[in-house]
Design a protein around this motif. Structure first.
Motif, PDB file in Angstrom:
ATOM      1  N   CYS A  53      72.703  25.366  56.526  1.00 46.00           N
ATOM      2  CA  CYS A  53      71.788  25.947  57.502  1.00 46.00           C
ATOM      3  C   CYS A  53      70.888  26.935  56.771  1.00 46.00           C
ATOM      4  O   CYS A  53      71.381  27.826  56.071  1.00 46.00           O
ATOM      5  N   LEU A  54      69.592  26.786  56.912  1.00 45.31           N
ATOM      6  CA  LEU A  54      68.608  27.634  56.240  1.00 45.31           C
ATOM      7  C   LEU A  54      67.937  28.536  57.260  1.00 45.31           C
ATOM      8  O   LEU A  54      67.371  28.048  58.241  1.00 45.31           O
ATOM      9  N   VAL A  55      67.995  29.854  57.025  1.00 39.50           N
ATOM     10  CA  VAL A  55      67.434  30.800  57.988  1.00 39.50           C
ATOM     11  C   VAL A  55      66.639  31.887  57.273  1.00 39.50           C
ATOM     12  O   VAL A  55      66.856  32.156  56.089  1.00 39.50           O
ATOM     13  N   VAL A  56      65.740  32.510  58.008  1.00 38.89           N
ATOM     14  CA  VAL A  56      65.014  33.654  57.478  1.00 38.89           C
ATOM     15  C   VAL A  56      65.891  34.897  57.596  1.00 38.89           C
ATOM     16  O   VAL A  56      66.986  34.851  58.153  1.00 38.89           O
ATOM     17  N   SER A  57      65.402  35.986  57.073  1.00 40.44           N
ATOM     18  CA  SER A  57      66.187  37.223  57.092  1.00 40.44           C
ATOM     19  C   SER A  57      66.199  37.848  58.481  1.00 40.44           C
ATOM     20  O   SER A  57      65.475  37.442  59.389  1.00 40.44           O
ATOM     21  N   GLY A  58      67.031  38.864  58.649  1.00 40.17           N
ATOM     22  CA  GLY A  58      67.050  39.646  59.876  1.00 40.17           C
ATOM     23  C   GLY A  58      67.395  38.840  61.107  1.00 40.17           C
ATOM     24  O   GLY A  58      68.518  38.343  61.245  1.00 40.17           O
ATOM     25  N   PRO A  59      66.441  38.673  62.031  1.00 38.24           N
ATOM     26  CA  PRO A  59      66.730  37.959  63.284  1.00 38.24           C
ATOM     27  C   PRO A  59      67.250  36.538  63.070  1.00 38.24           C
ATOM     28  O   PRO A  59      68.163  36.097  63.774  1.00 38.24           O
ATOM     29  N   GLY A  60      66.673  35.830  62.095  1.00 35.53           N
ATOM     30  CA  GLY A  60      67.130  34.465  61.839  1.00 35.53           C
ATOM     31  C   GLY A  60      68.576  34.431  61.391  1.00 35.53           C
ATOM     32  O   GLY A  60      69.380  33.605  61.848  1.00 35.53           O
ATOM     33  N   PHE A  61      68.918  35.335  60.491  1.00 32.45           N
ATOM     34  CA  PHE A  61      70.294  35.456  60.018  1.00 32.45           C
ATOM     35  C   PHE A  61      71.242  35.782  61.175  1.00 32.45           C
ATOM     36  O   PHE A  61      72.317  35.187  61.311  1.00 32.45           O
ATOM     37  N   LEU A  62      70.831  36.716  62.027  1.00 36.06           N
ATOM     38  CA  LEU A  62      71.686  37.118  63.146  1.00 36.06           C
ATOM     39  C   LEU A  62      71.880  35.979  64.137  1.00 36.06           C
ATOM     40  O   LEU A  62      72.971  35.791  64.686  1.00 36.06           O
ATOM     41  N   HIS A  63      70.832  35.183  64.375  1.00 37.17           N
ATOM     42  CA  HIS A  63      70.968  34.038  65.275  1.00 37.17           C
ATOM     43  C   HIS A  63      71.982  33.025  64.735  1.00 37.17           C
ATOM     44  O   HIS A  63      72.622  32.314  65.510  1.00 37.17           O
ATOM     45  N   ALA A  64      72.107  32.955  63.417  1.00 36.42           N
ATOM     46  CA  ALA A  64      73.023  31.983  62.810  1.00 36.42           C
ATOM     47  C   ALA A  64      74.471  32.438  62.835  1.00 36.42           C
ATOM     48  O   ALA A  64      75.380  31.628  62.601  1.00 36.42           O
TER      49      ALA A  64
END
Length: 535
Positions: A53-64
């Motif tokens: 799973c590839l996510v951006v920092s901050g909010p993206g990381f938290l959503h994951a």
């Protein structure tokens, strides 16, 4: 050997997705990081290799994080790659900066190995933004070989002998098959063990199909009776958690002897002290048991009082369900809906299921005949996993078994968590059949007339029951909006026609929105589904 990556791109990880595609990894862009993480974790369960799973920092990381927790609780291998702020901007309030990890050197091979060795689970790799496009001398790049497959451990011979002795003296044995057995690919040896010893078996929800549900020794339809009265229970890759009522009375006998087989030492003895423990790979330990019983055969007679009691309960419960399934009243009840679904969907389809009544009743009404072909809310009881799981299952099936269909059965509340992923499904041409069993609410809802009357009382925020959703919502129109086929269904005939059209169309995604009685529930149960504390 990483094959699949799911995610949402943005600063600073867009180039990572492009680079992954360049080396042959399939990248599927999702609409929410949580659904992307659920999809990647399901790949790990279905293939035995971690999805990414590839996510951006901050909010993206938290959503994951929800997906990471779900993978860890289900013991599925998963790797999450997250971007983070440039190193020289740390603690300065950089764009989407969040303390995701304490900075340390992380190696991809180690992450893969950690995710699949021992008890599988999730791993996180943090990539600072300035690393993504950082230029280095090509000669300094180190290429490493793929990590070795997980080592296969076996139980101590003395423990295997002791387990066989306990089983030989049992009058009312029960084999409980957990999804750990499915992950271990133990289906062939477990089937041999069931047949060799004549054992009644009970699968946990995602272990359905390890031994086919139509096997004569399956006692799922007499679950409460089997659990409550078994004198010896063999746990194969299952945990005595809330799903199995912690192994405690009144759901289990006070003096039940538990033979616990698990790959994870820390799990042994949780909640109930076992009579003996077999630490090792489920498939390997089952093979050890088979070898032991080949030396001193044990066969439980099919005409024993135990088997007679179980069969009587099975017949009684199946008859009660049949009466509900054949009711002609409208709106339909859950049992009628699942009766028609069972008759129309392929026997070898991959079933994804989530919701409250939808998942619980569907588990009893829809049989599984093959291992690793049921995905649901799992150990963490997570709602919102359905469409992510369906995307993962369809993607893997497309590459490995293109003839296999994916049928995703959702409650209307569960569908709402990630419903916009129907766009993802249409974008990647995944011919998933989604069935929304719509009762206008969470657990129960209101019909249109009742909703209108309640709404007259004032502000909906103060007078509408918290479990209620908008009645007769047309979820099928979401699928139509993205190019798939949508069906709004109120009668058995309409359901049959929609199912036939959806199953025969092997190229187009579809969504069947099935209206059921808002007050329809499970048939009366001997015990509540959730064991609660008396404190």
């Amino acid at each position: 050997n990483i094959e699949y990556m799911f995610g949402i791109v943005g600063i600073p990880v867009t180039e990572i997705a492009i680079a992954a595609q360049a080396v042959g990894i399939k990248y599927l862009g999702m609409r929410n990081e949580q659904a992307a993480c659920y999809a990647a974790s399901a790949v790990g369960y279905l293939t035995g290799r971690p999805g990414v799973c590839l996510v951006v920092s901050g909010p993206g990381f938290l959503h994951a994080l929800g997906g990471m927790a779900n993978a860890t609780m289900n013991c599925w291998p998963l790797i999450v790659i997250g971007g983070s702020s440039d190193r020289n901007q740390e603690t300065m309030g950089a764009f989407q900066e969040f303390p995701q990890v304490c900075r340390h050197t992380t190696f991809y091979r180690k992450a893969v190995r950690t995710s699949i060795y021992g008890r599988p689970g999730s791993c996180y790799i943090d990539i600072p933004g300035d690393f993504v496009n950082h230029q280095v001398n090509k000669s300094s790049v180190k290429y490493v070989e793929c990590c070795l497959p997980p080592p296969v451990s076996t139980a101590e011979c003395s423990a295997v002998s002791e387990a066989a002795t306990i089983m030989a003296h049992s009058k009312q044995p029960l084999l409980i098959i957990g999804k750990g057995a499915a992950y271990s690919r133990a289906e062939n040896n477990i089937r041999k063990l069931v047949d060799l010893c004549g054992l009644p078996f009970l699968p946990t929800p995602m272990a359905k199909g390890v031994v086919p549900d139509n096997h004569p020794n399956c006692v799922a339809a007499a679950r409460s009776t089997a659990l409550q009265h078994a004198d010896v229970i063999i746990l194969l890759g299952a945990r005595l958690n809330w799903i199995l009522h912690f192994g405690l009375p009144p759901r289990f006998r006070q003096d039940v002897k538990v033979i616990q087989v698990d790959i994870y030492a820390e799990e042994l003895g949780n909640n109930v002290r076992p009579a003996t423990v077999l630490l090792g790979d489920i498939n390997a330990v089952t093979k050890q048991l088979l070898e032991e019983f080949s030396k001193r055969p044990v066969k439980y007679p099919s005409n024993s009082e135990w088997w007679k009691r179980l069969r009587e309960k099975i017949m009684n419960n199946e008859e009660r369900s049949k009466v509900l399934a054949l009711q002609k009243s409208l709106p339909m009840n859950y049992y009628t809906v699942f009766h028609h679904i069972r008759e129309m969907i392929p026997k070898d389809c991959i079933l994804v299921s989530e919701g409250a009544n939808t998942m619980d009743i569907g588990r009893t009404m829809l049989p599984n005949y093959y291992p690793r072909q049921r995905l649901d809310a799992g150990t963490f009881g997570t709602m919102g996993v359905g469409l992510g799981f369906a995307v993962a299952a369809a993607t893997v099936a497309k590459d490995r078994t293109p003839e296999k269909r994916v049928v995703c059965i959702e409650g209307d509340s569960a569908f709402g968590f990630s419903g916009v992923e129907v766009e993802t499904i249409c974008r990647y041409n995944l011919p998933i059949v989604i069935i929304v069993v719509n009762n206008n609410g969470i657990y129960t809802g209101l019909d249109a007339d009742a909703w209108k009357e309640v709404s007259k009382s004032g502000d909906p925020a103060t007078c509408v029951p918290p479990v209620s959703l908008l009645p007769n919502s047309h979820y099928e129109e979401m699928m139509s909006a993205f190019g798939g086929k949508g069906y709004f269904v109120k009668t058995p005939e309409e359901l049959q026609n929609a199912l036939k059209a959806s199953v025969t169309d092997e190229k187009t995604p579809s969504l069947i929105n099935v209206m059921v009685d808002p007050q329809s529930e499970r048939k009366k149960q001997e015990f509540p589904w959730l064991t609660r504390s008396n404190l």
